[in-house]
Write a protein that holds these residues in place. Structure first.
Motif, mmCIF file in Angstrom:
data_model
loop_
_atom_site.group_PDB
_atom_site.id
_atom_site.type_symbol
_atom_site.label_atom_id
_atom_site.label_comp_id
_atom_site.label_asym_id
_atom_site.label_seq_id
_atom_site.Cartn_x
_atom_site.Cartn_y
_atom_site.Cartn_z
ATOM 1 N N GLN A 111 -15.964 11.235 -12.116
ATOM 2 C CA GLN A 111 -14.853 11.234 -11.161
ATOM 3 C C GLN A 111 -14.051 12.545 -11.209
ATOM 4 N N ALA A 112 -14.253 13.362 -12.222
ATOM 5 C CA ALA A 112 -13.580 14.652 -12.355
ATOM 6 C C ALA A 112 -14.374 15.500 -13.329
ATOM 7 N N GLY A 129 -17.289 20.313 -5.726
ATOM 8 C CA GLY A 129 -16.327 19.254 -5.994
ATOM 9 C C GLY A 129 -15.606 18.809 -4.741
ATOM 10 N N GLU A 130 -15.354 19.749 -3.815
ATOM 11 C CA GLU A 130 -14.661 19.385 -2.576
ATOM 12 C C GLU A 130 -15.529 18.475 -1.717
ATOM 13 N N HIS A 133 -15.560 15.078 -3.349
ATOM 14 C CA HIS A 133 -14.207 14.575 -3.624
ATOM 15 C C HIS A 133 -14.006 14.361 -5.125
ATOM 16 N N PRO A 135 -12.323 16.083 -8.323
ATOM 17 C CA PRO A 135 -11.416 17.153 -8.748
ATOM 18 C C PRO A 135 -12.035 18.020 -9.844
ATOM 19 N N SER A 151 -8.694 24.816 -1.937
ATOM 20 C CA SER A 151 -9.320 23.495 -1.985
ATOM 21 C C SER A 151 -8.340 22.473 -2.553
ATOM 22 N N TYR A 153 -9.151 19.912 -4.099
ATOM 23 C CA TYR A 153 -9.758 19.297 -5.272
ATOM 24 C C TYR A 153 -9.916 20.279 -6.424
ATOM 25 N N GLY A 371 -11.595 9.662 -5.184
ATOM 26 C CA GLY A 371 -11.322 11.081 -5.436
ATOM 27 C C GLY A 371 -10.001 11.546 -4.861
ATOM 28 N N GLN A 372 -9.694 11.090 -3.652
ATOM 29 C CA GLN A 372 -8.449 11.531 -3.017
ATOM 30 C C GLN A 372 -7.238 10.983 -3.759
ATOM 31 N N ALA A 375 -6.832 12.994 -6.936
ATOM 32 C CA ALA A 375 -6.249 14.320 -6.675
ATOM 33 C C ALA A 375 -4.741 14.223 -6.449
#
Length: 976
Positions: A111-112, A129-130, A133, A135, A151, A153, A371-372, A375
């Motif tokens: 997730q990151a 990564g963008e 999604h 980070p 970006s 992210y 992801g959003q 972030a």
């Protein structure tokens, strides 16, 4: 916070909590249950270089693992658990780093991602990564270019390099260096800092004349070749921004070629400074005296405790590594992991962490559903970390923090100062005492005690090529001559002597050679602007000559301080002053002073008459006599020949003050009139520039100077301007009547007046210009040294000798002025205070006299009811003598004794009084003696010879007095 919790609970509790948290996470993952005590596992990737010689990858990964362990040890009730999966980027390989990130996103579904190490790798990972999604949280990628990607992210938990350049600029400002050469690695990491570095140096008036880019794969020979090139340049300040692999080889080579000696300055950025403890001692010996900047790590108890815990863990996990060091990037990795764990908990409260695929768009990897949210949670995360307050700006960048300024000394770096971000933004000393440079004691390369000046003229380099103008006239300033036999060029003149005197005062050698700006045939190769432009183009190193400092030239080159007088003035012919005529005696004083003085003579005469009229015989008589006497007395004070006796103290006071005023005016008049008659005066033919414009007169200017532009701006049209290029040409234009005035710079005018002082005159006003200066390229480090040397020369005797040699003494003209002579007239403004004093004294005396006179005759004011009759009676009384005043009493006694009027009485028994009868209707009333019989006389005191016995008035007769003999016989009486 985890460090504080670990310190509070002690080591035993810390290990128990850590084991409990690890067991809980393992149990939750293996069982997969969904009860309230179960935690959601969130995969997080870590990409670091495990092959670094300084073991930085292993150090950073251990910090990440400790952060996860200690975070959940402090928060055992959180519903999420970060699970770390590490990948090796393999020697800063960009492709390998991208492949590792792709594997983590696609196969592990992280997730990151924490990392990667370098800015170049981060540049490839950010787009990936963008799209997914996911980070990307970096704790070591510092290039400012990454922020421009924009970006949502990408998050940077480390200082941007654009922050540390301000600390570097503050060092330049503290020591006054004017030039620097950046030495940087030719990749994204090195190139990204250059724009920010150049801008920050320009803000402190420092320039970057050259940039040295070294390939990441450069050999030692290639590094040495670049360093040899830098040795031939004047700049001795170098800013090094390279990787930790390249930096040690660079300084070892610099030591080898002799660039770590006295006079050199080396400043390293935090990309090297933070790794100094891991450098081999031989490398540190090559870096003695180097200055560096690095992020300031607060030495709190939490940091000290963490360092101790980390060393124990790292030695336990990596017993084969003995010389690993924890640096600021490791602390940043710890804080970044802590922040990510907090954000995961916030984002996990809404949805579970998973990926979804969109086959229609043919994504290579899936898209994180959370992801959003993750972030957004990162942007809102703030806490107190090892580095202090942790908070990300809206663009995902970490807020600026303080930097340390360190100095390599021995086998370690020593803190000598700090830099704090705006609004402070200044260097401060480590100690409480302040020094001029705002830094503590710095050990410099080769010479520990002397601050390098930042540049040097290389002995192996070429001499400075100094351009000089070529012109046919005014050769006293610059003269270029060529020997026809040897073809040797000689340059002399006022400007050359000044420059050579300045160079002699410099604390270092400055080899140079003059290069005349001429064509092959010896003629000038262009205007002064063309000559100055050669410095801007780099064809010349400097220009020396009669070059005026003006604004448009300073846009392209730098000027030293002026070494001549400044300004542009008008020169006109002069003619003899025709003021010596029959009325010359009136010219020393202005008309207002003449009129004021005359009126005061009349006023003082009137005041004296008023004060003396009733008590002095000199101011009585017919009206014409009185007026003449008053005027005579007043005007005779000019020669102090007044003969009238002044009997009133008020009058004497007024006259004493007035004589003092007259004395000063007479002495001033005498001095001014003497000067007017004896000094030869010249008068200019023109005194006003507006008169030239109004009449459309022709004016002259020196060819090739900026004065023509100034005249155009003042309103002179081009067809009214005539040029000259020598004193002879200047003189010829006036003699032929082609011009009525000329405009030139003050140094040229001084030279003209020294040779033609009796023929021309300089007229004010002087228009602004900054005088002559020496020309150097923009940002030249020679400018401040040359300017200081100019001050030393101009304030000494050598400048006077140079002026006498080339311009000469102006001794032929007894009166030399920069403005037209207006005479030595004395005006009222020079004497008004004296007139004020005299006037106040005179008016005060009149007021005192008037009050005393009215008070003395106050009974007369009440004798008549009519106001005008009262006033008339006062004036009549004023016109009479004051018989009570001592001057008239003396006269009265003298008139009593008149032997011609004596009537001798022979009978001693009889008493006779001479009585005067007045006709009827007369205003004179007879006075009747009060004695009824001679016996009354006998009853009185016996009079002595010559004694006067005054008798009281009688209504029918007038008795003046009695003169008696020694035996009491009455001789006569006198009626008056």
């Amino acid at each position: 916070m985890a460090p504080e919790t670990g310190r509070r609970r002690g080591w035993f509790r810390f290990f128990v909590a850590t084991l409990f948290a690890a067991a809980a996470v393992a149990g939750q993952i293996s069982s997969g249950t969904n009860n309230t005590t179960a935690a959601v596992a969130v995969n997080v990737g870590v990409i670091v270089d495990m092959d670094r010689a300084d073991f930085a990858g292993q150090v950073w990964l251990s910090c990440v693992e400790m952060a996860v362990s200690e975070f959940y040890g402090s928060h055992p009730n959180y519903t999420t658990r970060v699970v770390i999966t590490a990948r090796d980027s393999r020697r800063d390989d960009v492709v390998q780093a991208a492949a590792s990130a792709l594997d983590l996103i696609k196969n592990v579904q992280v997730q990151a991602i924490l990392g990667p190490d370098t800015s170049m790798q981060a540049n490839f990972l950010i787009p990936l990564g963008e799209k997914a999604h996911v980070p990307i949280v970096s704790f070591s990628a510092t290039s400012p270019t990454l922020a421009s990607i924009g970006s949502p992210y990408f998050f940077r938990a480390v200082q941007n390099d654009s922050t540390q350049v301000h600390a570097v600029a503050a060092i330049f400002k503290a020591f006054g260096w004017r030039q620097a050469v950046p030495i940087y690695v030719d990749d994204a990491f090195g190139q990204g800092i250059i724009p920010s570095l150049v801008d920050s140096l320009q803000a402190v008036d420092a320039r970057v004349p050259y940039r040295s880019a070294i390939s990441p794969s450069a050999t030692d020979d290639q590094i040495g070749e670049e360093l040899y090139k830098l040795m031939t340049m004047q700049t001795r300040v170098f800013i090094v921004h390279v990787s930790p692999d390249l930096g040690p080889r660079l300084f070892v080579k610099a030591k080898e070629v002799g660039m770590m000696s006295a006079g050199y300055v080396w400043i390293i950025t935090d990309g090297l400074t933070v790794f100094l403890p891991s450098f081999h001692p031989s490398v540190l010996r090559s870096m003695q005296g180097v200055l560096g900047v690095k992020p300031h790590v607060p030495q709190t108890q939490a940091v000290l405790n963490f360092t101790t815990r980390w060393r124990r863990k790292f030695q336990r996990d990596h017993p084969e590594i003995l010389d690993a060091n924890l640096n600021s990037y490791g602390l940043r990795a710890y804080d970044a992991t802590w922040a990510l764990a907090m954000a995961v908990e916030k984002a996990g409260a809404a949805t579970y962490f998973s990926f979804e695929s969109d086959k229609t768009k043919k994504y290579m990897v899936g898209v994180s559903r959370n992801g959003q949210n993750l972030a957004s949670a990162l942007l809102g995360t703030s806490f107190r970390g090892l580095f202090g307050g942790f908070a990300l700006e809206a663009d995902g960048q970490l807020r600026a923090s303080a930097y340390e300024v360190v100095n390599v000394n021995g086998n370690a770096d020593r803190v000598v100062g700090y830099w704090t971000p705006p609004p402070a933004g200044e260097l401060t000393t480590r100690s409480s005492s302040k020094v001029a440079s705002q830094l503590g004691t710095v050990i410099w390369p080769g010479d520990p005690g002397a601050v390098p000046k930042g540049f040097e003229i290389p002995m192996s380099g070429k001499k400075l090529r100094i351009g000089v103008p070529v012109k046919p006239g005014f050769r006293e300033f610059v003269s270029v001559s060529t020997d026809p036999e040897t073809n040797e060029t000689t340059v002399t003149g006022y400007c050359m002597d000044v420059f050579e005197a300045v160079v002699k005062t410099l604390p270092y050698a400055l080899p140079f050679e003059y290069v005349p700006f001429a064509k092959p045939n010896g003629e000038s190769n262009g205007s002064y602007n063309d000559l100055v432009n050669q410095v801007f183009l780099g064809n010349l190193d400097a220009v020396v000559g009669d070059i005026t400092i003006i604004a448009n030239r300073s846009n392209y080159v730098d000027f030293t301080l002026p070494y001549t007088e400044s300004g542009v003035s008008m020169v006109v012919p002069v003619r003899p002053d025709g003021s010596k005529n029959a009325w010359s005696f009136l010219k020393p004083l202005t008309w207002d002073l003449w009129v004021t003085t005359f009126l005061f003579f009349l006023f003082i005469g009137f005041v004296v008459w008023v004060l003396e009229h009733r008590i002095s015989k000199d101011f009585r008589g017919p009206p014409s006599h009185q007026a003449g006497t008053s005027l005579w007395f007043s005007f005779s004070t000019m020669a102090f020949a007044q003969r009238q006796n002044l009997v009133s103290n008020l009058t004497r006071t007024v006259v004493i003050i007035w004589c003092f005023v007259v004395l000063i005016i007479i002495q001033s008049y005498t001095a001014s009139f003497t000067s007017l008659l004896t000094v030869q005066r010249l008068r200019p033919t023109v005194t006003d520039m507006s008169e030239l414009l109004r009449k459309g007169e022709f004016v002259g200017y020196q060819e090739g100077t900026f004065v023509v532009g100034l005249l155009n701006s003042m309103g002179f049209s081009g067809d009214k301007l005539v040029s000259y290029n020598s004193i002879e040409g200047f003189d010829s234009l006036f003699r032929q009547g082609r011009i009525v005035a000329a405009f030139d710079e003050v140094p040229y005018i001084k030279l003209i007046l020294a040779k033609r002082c009796s023929e021309y005159m300089m007229i004010d006003p002087t228009y602004k210009a900054d005088g002559f200066g020496f020309v150097f390229p923009k940002g030249s480090p020679l400018v401040p040294d040359i300017s200081r040397a100019i001050l030393n020369v101009t304030e000494g005797d050598s400048m006077t000798k140079i002026e006498e040699t080339w311009i000469g003494k102006n001794n032929k003209c007894p009166e030399s002025s920069t403005s037209p002579p207006i005479g030595n007239q004395l005006g009222l403004n020079s004497f008004w205070s004296l007139f004020l004093i005299a006037g106040v004294a005179a008016v005060s005396a009149l007021c005192i006299f008037s009050v005393m006179f009215v008070y003395e005759h106050r009974d007369d004011l009440h004798s008549n009811p009519s106001f005008w009759r009262r006033v008339l009676n006062l004036f009549k009384t004023f016109d009479e003598k004051d018989l009570k005043f001592h001057t008239f009493r003396d006269d009265r006694v003298g008139n009593e004794i008149n032997l011609a009027d004596l009537n001798v009485m022979t009978s001693p028994s009889t008493f006779s009084v001479e009585t005067t009868e007045f006709p009827a209707g007369s205003s004179q009333k007879p006075i009747t003696p009060p004695l009824d019989s001679p016996s009354e006389l006998n009853e009185s005191t016996e009079p002595r010879v010559g004694e006067i016995n005054n008798m009281d008035s009688h209504p029918n007769s007038s008795v003046g007095g009695v003169i008696a003999t020694a035996d009491g016989e009455i001789i006569t009486s006198r009626v008056f």
